[in-house]
Design a protein around this motif. Structure first.
Motif, mmCIF file in Angstrom:
data_model
loop_
_atom_site.group_PDB
_atom_site.id
_atom_site.type_symbol
_atom_site.label_atom_id
_atom_site.label_comp_id
_atom_site.label_asym_id
_atom_site.label_seq_id
_atom_site.Cartn_x
_atom_site.Cartn_y
_atom_site.Cartn_z
ATOM 1 N N VAL A 112 4.953 6.360 -4.237
ATOM 2 C CA VAL A 112 4.641 6.742 -2.862
ATOM 3 C C VAL A 112 5.826 7.523 -2.292
ATOM 4 O O VAL A 112 6.960 7.036 -2.296
ATOM 5 C CB VAL A 112 4.344 5.505 -1.993
ATOM 6 C CG1 VAL A 112 4.029 5.944 -0.565
ATOM 7 C CG2 VAL A 112 3.168 4.729 -2.567
ATOM 8 N N VAL B 38 7.610 8.975 0.904
ATOM 9 C CA VAL B 38 7.638 8.594 2.317
ATOM 10 C C VAL B 38 8.564 9.519 3.092
ATOM 11 O O VAL B 38 9.701 9.768 2.674
ATOM 12 C CB VAL B 38 8.107 7.124 2.464
ATOM 13 C CG1 VAL B 38 8.151 6.726 3.938
ATOM 14 C CG2 VAL B 38 7.198 6.189 1.700
ATOM 15 N N PHE C 110 3.382 6.630 6.760
ATOM 16 C CA PHE C 110 3.099 5.199 6.639
ATOM 17 C C PHE C 110 3.811 4.406 7.731
ATOM 18 O O PHE C 110 4.415 3.371 7.491
ATOM 19 C CB PHE C 110 3.472 4.682 5.247
ATOM 20 C CG PHE C 110 2.726 5.371 4.148
ATOM 21 C CD1 PHE C 110 1.413 5.029 3.865
ATOM 22 C CD2 PHE C 110 3.312 6.394 3.424
ATOM 23 C CE1 PHE C 110 0.700 5.692 2.866
ATOM 24 C CE2 PHE C 110 2.616 7.062 2.423
ATOM 25 C CZ PHE C 110 1.303 6.699 2.139
ATOM 26 N N ARG D 91 9.677 0.511 6.293
ATOM 27 C CA ARG D 91 8.457 1.094 5.705
ATOM 28 C C ARG D 91 8.506 1.030 4.184
ATOM 29 O O ARG D 91 7.502 0.730 3.517
ATOM 30 C CB ARG D 91 8.288 2.531 6.182
ATOM 31 C CG ARG D 91 7.877 2.623 7.654
ATOM 32 C CD ARG D 91 7.628 4.052 8.090
ATOM 33 N NE ARG D 91 8.871 4.773 8.381
ATOM 34 C CZ ARG D 91 9.164 5.975 7.943
ATOM 35 N NH1 ARG D 91 8.319 6.620 7.143
ATOM 36 N NH2 ARG D 91 10.299 6.561 8.269
ATOM 37 N N HIS E 88 -4.491 3.250 4.964
ATOM 38 C CA HIS E 88 -3.406 3.508 4.010
ATOM 39 C C HIS E 88 -3.607 2.694 2.730
ATOM 40 O O HIS E 88 -3.473 3.211 1.611
ATOM 41 C CB HIS E 88 -2.059 3.118 4.630
ATOM 42 C CG HIS E 88 -1.633 3.982 5.767
ATOM 43 N ND1 HIS E 88 -0.998 3.480 6.883
ATOM 44 C CD2 HIS E 88 -1.741 5.324 5.979
ATOM 45 C CE1 HIS E 88 -0.723 4.465 7.717
ATOM 46 N NE2 HIS E 88 -1.160 5.589 7.199
ATOM 47 N N VAL F 85 1.574 -0.430 -5.628
ATOM 48 C CA VAL F 85 2.679 0.537 -5.564
ATOM 49 C C VAL F 85 3.746 0.177 -6.592
ATOM 50 O O VAL F 85 4.254 -0.943 -6.604
ATOM 51 C CB VAL F 85 3.290 0.572 -4.143
ATOM 52 C CG1 VAL F 85 4.519 1.475 -4.107
ATOM 53 C CG2 VAL F 85 2.250 1.040 -3.136
ATOM 54 N N LEU G 223 1.582 0.534 8.763
ATOM 55 C CA LEU G 223 0.675 0.532 7.621
ATOM 56 C C LEU G 223 -0.638 -0.143 8.010
ATOM 57 O O LEU G 223 -0.643 -1.251 8.541
ATOM 58 C CB LEU G 223 1.331 -0.220 6.457
ATOM 59 C CG LEU G 223 0.654 -0.085 5.097
ATOM 60 C CD1 LEU G 223 0.871 1.306 4.525
ATOM 61 C CD2 LEU G 223 1.220 -1.120 4.132
ATOM 62 N N LEU H 299 -4.040 4.028 -1.165
ATOM 63 C CA LEU H 299 -3.070 3.717 -2.212
ATOM 64 C C LEU H 299 -3.707 2.950 -3.359
ATOM 65 O O LEU H 299 -3.371 3.171 -4.530
ATOM 66 C CB LEU H 299 -1.896 2.931 -1.621
ATOM 67 C CG LEU H 299 -1.076 3.690 -0.569
ATOM 68 C CD1 LEU H 299 0.017 2.790 0.009
ATOM 69 C CD2 LEU H 299 -0.467 4.954 -1.153
ATOM 70 N N VAL I 289 8.808 3.789 -4.732
ATOM 71 C CA VAL I 289 8.779 4.533 -3.471
ATOM 72 C C VAL I 289 9.940 5.526 -3.467
ATOM 73 O O VAL I 289 11.061 5.183 -3.852
ATOM 74 C CB VAL I 289 8.900 3.590 -2.252
ATOM 75 C CG1 VAL I 289 8.892 4.397 -0.951
ATOM 76 C CG2 VAL I 289 7.772 2.560 -2.247
ATOM 77 N N LEU J 105 5.862 -1.078 1.737
ATOM 78 C CA LEU J 105 5.121 -0.385 0.679
ATOM 79 C C LEU J 105 5.412 -0.990 -0.689
ATOM 80 O O LEU J 105 4.500 -1.173 -1.512
ATOM 81 C CB LEU J 105 5.480 1.102 0.686
ATOM 82 C CG LEU J 105 4.872 1.921 1.824
ATOM 83 C CD1 LEU J 105 5.566 3.265 1.945
ATOM 84 C CD2 LEU J 105 3.371 2.116 1.589
ATOM 85 N N ARG J 106 6.669 -1.313 -0.958
ATOM 86 C CA ARG J 106 7.022 -1.879 -2.258
ATOM 87 C C ARG J 106 6.424 -3.266 -2.457
ATOM 88 O O ARG J 106 6.282 -3.732 -3.587
ATOM 89 C CB ARG J 106 8.541 -1.928 -2.408
ATOM 90 C CG ARG J 106 9.153 -0.557 -2.623
ATOM 91 C CD ARG J 106 10.666 -0.598 -2.674
ATOM 92 N NE ARG J 106 11.173 -1.408 -3.760
ATOM 93 C CZ ARG J 106 12.445 -1.415 -4.141
ATOM 94 N NH1 ARG J 106 13.315 -0.657 -3.507
ATOM 95 N NH2 ARG J 106 12.848 -2.172 -5.126
#
Length: 463
Positions: free
Chosen positions: A352, A354, A329, A376, A336, A386, A332, A340, A389, A380-381
């Motif tokens: 996720v 990573v 990721f 990253r 992606h 999501v 992003l 997800l 992580v 993502l969070r």
């Protein structure tokens, strides 16, 4: 502060009706007890990582003693005297479906104490979890004088909030009941967004509240300052036991407002927190600490991974489906995000996995990653799909998968003809590997190459 309750659950299976009456026969029951009412809200606020003092009415009865034991080590307890016995409720459930509720105890708060008044005055934020049993009534003067952000979760058996509350959080049914008291006329209109908006506007004016957020269950919440309302939808559909979701919403909002968040941001984070709460098992998962909600700084990699493992354990314990997906990721992109989002729809929780910076470097070369692991993880969070992580340092994710033990390991469709080394491991505990559609033409390498070849504006000089 507010009215604490003691909750019991009798959980079992219902596979037939009784021969002497058309009622389910529940067998194989397991009994559990937990804090309820204001005590549940306090535990949820403490699970967010904040120091919490609970001001509530307790007595010398057995239920009060049990609740004191359940609260020990979680919150600082400040008691006011209770007249009668502590209220408790017992639910009989078949799976996650309640069949019957038994209520006992009609105790009410008798009077304020100096210690309780001082605790309210010293607080950095106050949540009133009113369950109509008098604690908010005996401390009403202290609440009126409170200078900290005040969130009031009202109950139809209680009185309205004190004037000037930062945020009131009635459910749609509670807002309708309070609004009817202001105007006896009832249009007969079915409950919906129009009704919730009208009720919220009326309550802002009648209560002198700065804002009212009407909670709408799986539709999210409607926030009104008395003008055009803001609808905050849930980030994903969450199936599970909704008991206590209103407390989760109010506790998250109160904590963030105490941290200095804007009301709109606090309500949005509270909707997300309530959605996760239901997906992760509801009130039965309260014994496991949760990570701080939106607004906190990202945890270190190890803490992030530990949070992910706890989240997966909660969902499994509640009978939900844990989905995991993995990758670097790095930059992003839309491919992606599509992967997800599809993975999250396959279950009740998405973790996720990573690759760490060292892991990415070994796989992609010395020029990677373009974005460090901490950033990253933070990006993502921030995605609504999501839930947690986890960062792993190995070349492949078998170790972290062994800790998470997901029901589903989701991979992009571009792996359709590729042997996955982690597949035997996932299948060893009954899990399965699923391939999900992947948007063609999207890749981090391609994005980085195009960015490197793009002309530099203004000859590279600062503007």
């Amino acid at each position: 502060m507010g009215d604490a309750l003691l909750d019991h659950d009798l959980c079992g299976r219902a596979e037939r009706l009784a021969p002497d009456a058309p009622v389910p026969v529940v067998h194989g029951t397991r009994r559990s007890s937990r804090p309820g009412g204001a005590a549940l809200a306090a535990c949820l606020a403490a699970a967010d990582g904040r120091p919490v003092t609970l001001v509530t009415a307790l007595g010398p009865d057995a239920s009060s003693d049990t609740l004191r034991e359940l609260l020990a080590g979680r919150v600082t307890l400040v008691e006011v005297p209770l007249e009668g016995t502590l209220s408790s409720k017992t639910r009989v459930l078949a799976g996650d479906r309640p069949l019957l509720r038994l209520d006992d105890g009609e105790g009410r708060a008798r009077e304020a104490t100096r210690e309780a008044v001082s605790a309210i005055a010293a607080a950095g934020g106050v949540l009133v979890a009113d369950y109509g049993r008098g604690t908010a009534d005996v401390l009403r003067d202290a609440l009126t004088r409170a200078t900290a952000p005040l969130v009031w979760d009202p109950h139809v058996r209680g009185r309205p909030p004190v004037p000037g509350v930062r945020l009131a959080t009635p459910s749609a049914q509670e807002a309708r009941a309070f609004a009817r008291r202001l105007d006896d006329t009832d249009s007969g209109e079915a409950a919906g967004l129009r009704t919730a908006a009208r009720d919220a506007r009326a309550l802002v004016a009648a209560w002198g509240a700065r804002a009212v957020a009407v909670t709408l269950g799986d539709r999210g919440a409607l926030l009104s300052h008395g003008e055009t309302p803001l609808l905050v939808p849930t980030p994903a559909a969450a199936t599970g036991d909704p008991c206590g979701a209103g407390d989760r919403f109010a506790a998250a909002a109160a904590g963030l407002l105490a941290d200095g968040a804007l009301t709109e941001a606090a309500v949005q984070a509270a909707v997300h927190a309530a959605t996760r709460y239901v997906a992760e098992g509801g009130a039965r998962a309260v014994a496991v600490p949760d990570r701080p909600e939106t607004g906190a700084e990202p945890a270190a990699d190890g803490d992030t991974t530990a949070d992910a493992v706890r989240a997966a354990a909660r969902v499994r314990a509640a009978g939900g489906t844990v989905v995991a997906a993995g990758g670097c990721f790095d930059l992003l992109h839309a491919g992606h995000v599509a992967l997800l989002q599809a993975a999250r729809r396959a279950g009740d929780c998405l973790v996720v996995c990573v690759n760490s910076d060292d892991s990415v470097r070994r796989r992609k070369g010395d020029g990677r990653p373009l974005v460090p692991a901490a950033d990253r993880v933070r990006v993502l969070r921030a995605l609504e799909c999501v839930d947690a992580v986890a960062v792993f340092d190995e070349d492949t994710p078998e170790r972290i998968l062994g800790e998470l033990r997901p029901h589903i390991w989701a991979k992009g469709g571009d792996y359709a003809r590729t042997a996955l080394p982690e597949q035997p491991l996932v299948e060893s505990w009954g899990g399965q590997v699923l391939l999900l559609p992947y948007l063609d033409g999207r890749s981090t390498t391609g994005l980085a190459r195009r960015a490197a070849l793009a002309p530099v504006p203004n000859g590279g000089r600062p503007t």
